[in-house]
Enzyme design. Sequence first.
Site, short mmCIF file in Angstrom:
data_model
loop_
_atom_site.label_atom_id
_atom_site.label_comp_id
_atom_site.label_asym_id
_atom_site.label_seq_id
_atom_site.Cartn_x
_atom_site.Cartn_y
_atom_site.Cartn_z
N ARG A 61 -0.58 -7.36 -8.79
CA ARG A 61 -0.22 -8.68 -9.39
C ARG A 61 -1.62 -9.34 -9.51
NH1 ARG A 61 3.52 -11.00 -4.06
NH2 ARG A 61 5.38 -9.69 -4.62
N HIS A 260 4.58 12.12 11.27
CA HIS A 260 3.40 12.72 12.00
C HIS A 260 3.71 13.81 12.84
CE1 HIS A 260 1.08 10.08 9.43
NE2 HIS A 260 0.82 9.30 10.38
#
Length: 512
Positions: A61, A260
Amino acid sequence: MGKDERLNTTGERPGQPGDPCVMVIFGASGDLTKRKLIPALYNLAKGDLLSREFAVVGVARSGMTIEAFRQKLSQEIRDFATAQVEAGLWEWLVQRLYYVPGDVGDPRTYQELRTLLAKVDKEHGTRGNYLYYLATSPSFFSEIVRQLGEAGLAREEDGRWRRVIIEKPFGRDLDSARSLNREISQTLTEGQIYRIDHYLGKETVQNILVFRFANGIFEPIWNRRYIDHVQITVAESVGVEKRGGYFDEAGTLRDMVPNHIFQLITLTAMEPPISFEANAVRDEQAKILHAIHALTPEEVLTHTVRGQYGEGSIGGERVPAYRAEPNVPPASNTETFVALKLSVDNWRWADVPFYLRTGKRTAKRVTEIAIQFKRAPLILFRKTPVEHLTPNRLVLHIQPDEGISLSFGAKVPGPLVRLGTVHMAFQYEDYFGTTPSTGYERLLYDCMTGDATLFQRADMVEAGWSVVAPLLDVWKALPPRSFPNYPAGSWGPKEADELLERDGRQWRRIEK
């Protein structure tokens, strides 16, 4: 000696560079880009693993020009590079950095991106191969993929490839993961989707397969006949830092376990694949995830522990409680610690418990997999002073110091038969030296070459969330009453110790 004839530091020929391509980073003004992605690309370039026909396009942005984007990253690389930056090499990379300001929900952003990509293809010979990295909030994942499709930027044709790397978390529960898989599959094929888990970029994680399947002395005993139990610890000494708003919505269970920790379980427990081809490896990983026993609501109460840190001391410094962290509600019931007892219901691992623990503000930052073998019979020593035999333990140290250690019994010198425990250990740094790394180099390189071995498939993501789903349901129905229940700087709540003590076991003692 020409570039393609050079040898690397080990005397071996370097790997082939990745394919010519443009890497498009959505969220290019964020922390991940400056801390990990750009330093990783620099390291790949330094290792001759980045194609000479390569460029980066940032999308965010912030209303920057291309020149401002280049200047920004040139300043930030000084702070986040893993080694001293070579001016000439960095300048080569800088001249391949481009930028498109815009909102990821605005179709005009993608039209501007398409125009710029055509220009970059022409200038740098990148052949229309595009690697999109979604370093944004998960709420934008499906929107970005949809917009790429509508702009014609996801279509593969005439030998050009288009791949999308999606950061975790991939969904926040089973339903949202299924929904996200369904939404992105309307634009992309499974072969175009690379669900990234940066833990798998760590050398020791990758070495688990090599260690298990390239050494004939370990695989024959890697089963229920010889192994008593497995412990996996993923501990962090830091708190939530500046992520309080995100973390309080997610919690440790969502943040760490389905990705994980389950990846570590699958690599530890999987059967030998028929090859190291991506789907052959992931097929075996998926089988393990499907074989993990889904806990009943009653088992959730006895096989799981959740905790939240209170104030305490780490490294001699006082640190605040979780509820006192920025952007965390003062009465938050979000867990910062999780301990689980799981079982893998297949022939190899029947009756072998897998104990997992992960948490923040622990005594030490450490990730390890400890394989504890069964004790030998004591009968041979019944007429000696030996009262018990210490079980052998193999530990795969993943971070911060990567290596492998093995403990076993030996006779203490002297006239009596007395046993002592000795340790054999090696660290990667001592044997192979160090290579500056962010943990993302291997993953980015694999994506550029089309190797999806270290990335999760849709079925693996959904299988992981299926295991976690009962915990989320029970914990939502029964809010914790004892939070905070462990001080910062400890190894978690006492209930985590009791989880193993009920089975006559205990957590491996990790020295501070």
